[in-house]
Scaffold this active site. Structure first.
Site: not given
Ligand code: MN
Length: 421
Positions: A131, A196
């Site tokens: 990420h 997320e």
């Molecule tokens: Mn986060």
């Protein structure tokens, strides 16, 4: 690290029939903790343990004399283990507790859940290296990973007051944004709202101010794990994040699953913590033999999206991603606790540590839309033909997590869902 014991025995079955069904998140080997009350009531929330499709009321079962989850979580490891052993024995097939405890059960479908504990402080980390790399490429093509990334578990202090339990419905945030080619920022609703995919680590016992927690003791201070959705307004974030990190782009909402799966329940699903060859090894305060041997968690995570149109048509949520935590996380929970306290900062029972977005190495294992859509440039197409670059009003996002391994009974973390309006 917790050793395997009788509560993990794969042969163990419960007198609660739904706990023995294949595919349940909550077999007797799991026993996660949450806070519940009868749906529609105004009762105080009580501490419960999920078993099959039921909740066991710990006070009604005579197992605890408190409704305070933070107090329950702050007892010694030995007392935590003793409580789990009692719950397991009482729910096991053939237990003489069956008659009495049957009266202490409530169907989960008839229960209202709340956040599983009082969260005093919330720190969000950034342990997902895939990420961090993908996001870094979008923001800084020449230097995707900052030079500190492989040395310091990066984190920021998040907002605890806006954390809600699964089912949270929240308004699209407004804020300042600035398009790269614009001379000045403008104000309005976020146009790049994202989710997320994260784990939430819940602190058990705290530490005294000024007294760091050594990595060898770190897991004694970890009560367990939840699913966490750290909603993010990417356009607000891009404009505000330098130099002090995310602020209003994150603090409008965060959603947590209702059940804390304990560190002890996760014992069969530990994995080696390994650094790729050529990467720096952690500094001594972030390193231990036990952490290397079994510091990581083997949890499969899935993200699903249901749009308003899908909901109206009675269509099930569509899966966007599936990945595994062992490939995603560059730091372990024990390292996060050791690092958080190494300067003397005191953690308290109920503090929440977010893992950061857990994206796998493959593009379809990404844990956020900004990664899946290349910063919004390549929208994804859903099974009903709708396209998404970022979240639209009415979208419901669902995260699920579970652990599966040969020789162990599958356990689940349940799910966390939330809807933007
Ligand atoms: Mn986060």
């Amino acid at each position: 690290m917790t050793a395997l014991n009788a509560t993990h025995d794969p042969k163990l079955r419960s007198w609660v029939a739904s706990a023995n069904e294949a595919g349940t998140d909550f077999p007797i080997q799991n026993l996660p903790f949450g806070r519940f009350r009868a749906a529609g009531s105004q009762e105080a929330f009580r501490i419960g343990v999920a078993i099959g499709d039921q909740v066991l009321d710990l006070k009604a079962a005579g197992l605890v004399d408190t409704d305070d989850m933070n107090a329950l979580m702050s007892v010694s490891v030995k007392d935590r283990q003793a409580l789990r052993a009692s719950i397991s024995a009482g729910l096991a097939e053939g237990s003489d507790k069956q008659a009495a405890w049957s009266k202490a059960l409530l169907a989960q479908a008839a229960a209202e859940m709340t956040v599983p504990c009082r969260i005093g402080d919330y720190t969000d980390f950034y342990t997902g290296i895939h990420h961090a790399t993908t996001i870094g490429k979008l923001f800084r093509p020449d230097q995707p990973l900052m030079p500190n990334y492989k040395w310091v578990p990066i984190g920021y202090h998040g907002r605890a007051s806006s954390i809600r339990v699964s089912g949270q419905v929240f308004k699209r945030p407004q804020g300042q944004t600035k398009a790269p080619d614009a001379a000045e920022p403008s104000f309005g609703p976020s146009k790049r709202l994202d989710y997320e995919l994260e784990l939430g680590f819940v602190v058990a016992r705290g530490n005294a101010l000024g007294e760091p927690i050594a990595i060898g003791e770190a897991e004694d201070h970890l009560f367990g794990v939840t699913l966490l959705n750290d909603w993010s307004a990417r356009d607000v974030q891009a404009w505000e994040y330098q130099p002090l990190g995310p602020f209003l782009s994150k603090s409008f909402a965060s959603t947590l699953s209702p059940w804390i799966v304990t560190t002890e329940a996760l014992a069969p699903f530990r994995a080696k913590f390994e650094r790729p060859a050529g990467d720096p090894q952690p500094l001594p305060y972030l390193d231990s033999a036990a952490n290397r041997e079994s510091g990581a968690l083997d949890i499969t995570l899935e993200v699903l999206l249901q749009t308003a149109k899908m909901r109206a048509a009675g269509e099930a949520p569509a899966r966007l991603t599936r990945g595994n935590t062992t490939e995603a996380a560059y730091w372990t929970a024990a390292q996060l606790i050791a690092h958080h306290t190494v300067n003397g900062c005191n953690l308290q029972p109920g503090d929440l540590l977010g893992s950061g977005t857990l994206s796998g190495p493959k593009p379809d294992e990404a844990g956020s839309l900004i990664e899946l859509t290349q910063g919004g440039k390549q929208p994804i197409t859903l099974p009903n033909g709708e396209k998404r670059a970022f979240l639209e009003d009415g979208d419901t996002l669902v995260i699920r997590g579970y652990c599966e391994r040969a020789g162990a009974v599958r356990i689940g973390l349940g799910e966390v869902s939330g809807t933007v309006v």
